[in-house]
Design an enzyme around this catalytic site. Structure first.
Site, mmCIF file in Angstrom:
data_model
loop_
_atom_site.group_PDB
_atom_site.id
_atom_site.type_symbol
_atom_site.label_atom_id
_atom_site.label_comp_id
_atom_site.label_asym_id
_atom_site.label_seq_id
_atom_site.Cartn_x
_atom_site.Cartn_y
_atom_site.Cartn_z
ATOM 1 N N HIS A 51 -2.900 5.874 -0.279
ATOM 2 C CA HIS A 51 -3.194 6.544 1.003
ATOM 3 C C HIS A 51 -4.677 6.895 0.916
ATOM 4 O O HIS A 51 -5.318 7.182 2.329
ATOM 5 C CB HIS A 51 -2.350 6.514 1.719
ATOM 6 C CG HIS A 51 -1.208 5.358 2.508
ATOM 7 N ND1 HIS A 51 -1.267 4.644 2.473
ATOM 8 C CD2 HIS A 51 0.509 5.916 1.359
ATOM 9 C CE1 HIS A 51 -0.249 4.061 2.672
ATOM 10 N NE2 HIS A 51 0.827 4.557 2.227
ATOM 11 N N ASP A 109 7.958 -0.589 -3.124
ATOM 12 C CA ASP A 109 9.062 -0.313 -1.664
ATOM 13 C C ASP A 109 9.195 -1.364 -0.906
ATOM 14 O O ASP A 109 9.927 -0.727 0.005
ATOM 15 C CB ASP A 109 8.325 1.358 -1.294
ATOM 16 C CG ASP A 109 7.003 1.235 -1.283
ATOM 17 O OD1 ASP A 109 6.760 0.409 -1.590
ATOM 18 O OD2 ASP A 109 6.241 2.494 -0.647
ATOM 19 N N HIS A 165 3.380 -0.371 1.531
ATOM 20 C CA HIS A 165 2.669 0.330 2.784
ATOM 21 C C HIS A 165 1.012 -0.057 2.646
ATOM 22 O O HIS A 165 0.949 -0.314 1.326
ATOM 23 C CB HIS A 165 2.495 1.683 2.649
ATOM 24 C CG HIS A 165 3.598 2.488 2.705
ATOM 25 N ND1 HIS A 165 4.734 2.861 2.046
ATOM 26 C CD2 HIS A 165 4.448 2.498 4.738
ATOM 27 C CE1 HIS A 165 5.910 3.422 2.289
ATOM 28 N NE2 HIS A 165 5.762 3.067 3.839
ATOM 29 N N ASP A 191 2.174 -2.640 -2.614
ATOM 30 C CA ASP A 191 2.915 -1.333 -2.378
ATOM 31 C C ASP A 191 3.420 -2.395 -0.870
ATOM 32 O O ASP A 191 2.413 -2.789 -0.365
ATOM 33 C CB ASP A 191 2.012 -0.031 -1.962
ATOM 34 C CG ASP A 191 3.165 0.677 -1.727
ATOM 35 O OD1 ASP A 191 3.386 1.626 -2.668
ATOM 36 O OD2 ASP A 191 3.283 1.427 -0.497
#
Length: 308
Positions: A124, A247, A162, A160
């Site tokens: 991120h 995740d 996200h 991931d």
């Protein structure tokens, strides 16, 4: 397969607070699980060196570098999600240095593949800011290092849950780094629509596969077969780097996807198959995953395939 893993106990000293999901217990659970396997003792432990600060700037702006340097030995936060403690500076330099250390081993033929078991995670962190639990963009720093060492093409695969907004943003103008992300959408951080495909020379070198909440093995594997693998084979990279977040597992508390543990083994098999066909080398980077048992099981499934 000579698989190396980078790890340092300093990662456990990155203190995010009692209730933060990105906790030291994540790595402890992974290592406890791996130590129960028959093969882990045969893998090559790579002790990471702190990343030289001059290797930060290709991926990050001077302003972010200066802000990062200012946190050394301090406690605070870049934002509400992204705290740092007295040891976070050291942990972040070792996390980013882990990818570079593994890259050196691959370049010199000492390893066939590597995995960076690190925290804080990285995908991120954008050119100019830390966010989403990430201080430095570990995978982007390693990609820049490899390009500086003569690599012509690098493929970054991010599974991931996200979207890897930071990695996408850093390489959005590049035709030497192909970035692909499969992620829950709409969801944090809000980026990663189909329409985001790159800019300038980088047009067509970003591929986003936004998936609705509840997507599971069948949906992910469909897109792996139909989109991800063909794009790797066509791009024919020198290195395949994976932002390996776990995740999207059905038990993860921070997201709403429905992947089984075995899905991560399948993703890894497919990635290795693409590496074999393109004669590329692979480095995996730990990103998210917040149910401790699901995370440990999924990382072990991933590592078992990498270890052959």
């Amino acid at each position: 397969m000579k698989l190396g893993y980078a790890y340092d106990d300093t990662f456990l000293l990155h203190d995010t607070g009692s209730f933060h999901p990105e906790s030291p217990q994540r790595l402890e659970s992974i290592l406890n699980r791996l130590n129960q396997t028959s093969y882990f003792k045969d893998l090559h432990w790579i002790k990471p060196s702190p990343l030289p600060t001059e290797l930060i700037e290709p991926a990050h702006s001077r302003r972010h570098l200066e802000k990062f340097l200012s946190i050394q030995g301090k406690r605070g936060g870049f934002d509400g999600d992204t705290p740092f403690s007295e040891s976070s500076f050291d942990a972040a330099l070792l996390a980013a240095g882990s990818g570079v250390e593994l890259a050196k081993k691959l370049i010199h033929g000492e390893l066939d593949s590597g995995i960076a078991l690190v925290r804080p995670p990285g995908h991120h962190a954008e050119t100019g800011k830390a966010m989403g639990f990430c201080l430095l963009n570990n995978i982007a720093i390693t990609a820049h290092y490899l390009l500086g060492q003569g690599a012509q093409r690098i493929y970054i695969l991010d599974w991931d849950v996200h979207h890897g907004n930071g990695t996408q943003e850093i390489f959005y103008d590049s035709d030497r780094v192909f970035f692909t992300s499969l992620h829950q959408y709409p969801y944090y951080p809000g980026t990663g629509s189909y329409s985001e495909t790159g800019r300038g020379k980088g047009e067509g070198y970003t591929m986003n596969i936004p998936l609705p909440m509840g997507s599971g093995d069948k949906e992910y594997l469909h897109y792996f077969q139909e989109n991800v693998l063909p794009s790797i084979l066509e791009f024919s990279p020198d290195y395949l780097l994976i932002s390996a977040g776990f995740d999207a597992h059905k038990r993860d508390p921070l997201a709403g996807m429905n992947l089984s543990t075995n899905a991560f083994a399948e993703f890894t098999r497919l990635a290795l198959s693409a590496c074999k066909q393109t004669d590329s080398k692979l480095i995996s980077f730990l990103e998210g995953g917040y149910d401790l048992d699901a995370l440990a099981d999924s990382v072990e499934a991933h590592v078992a395939v990498l270890a052959g």
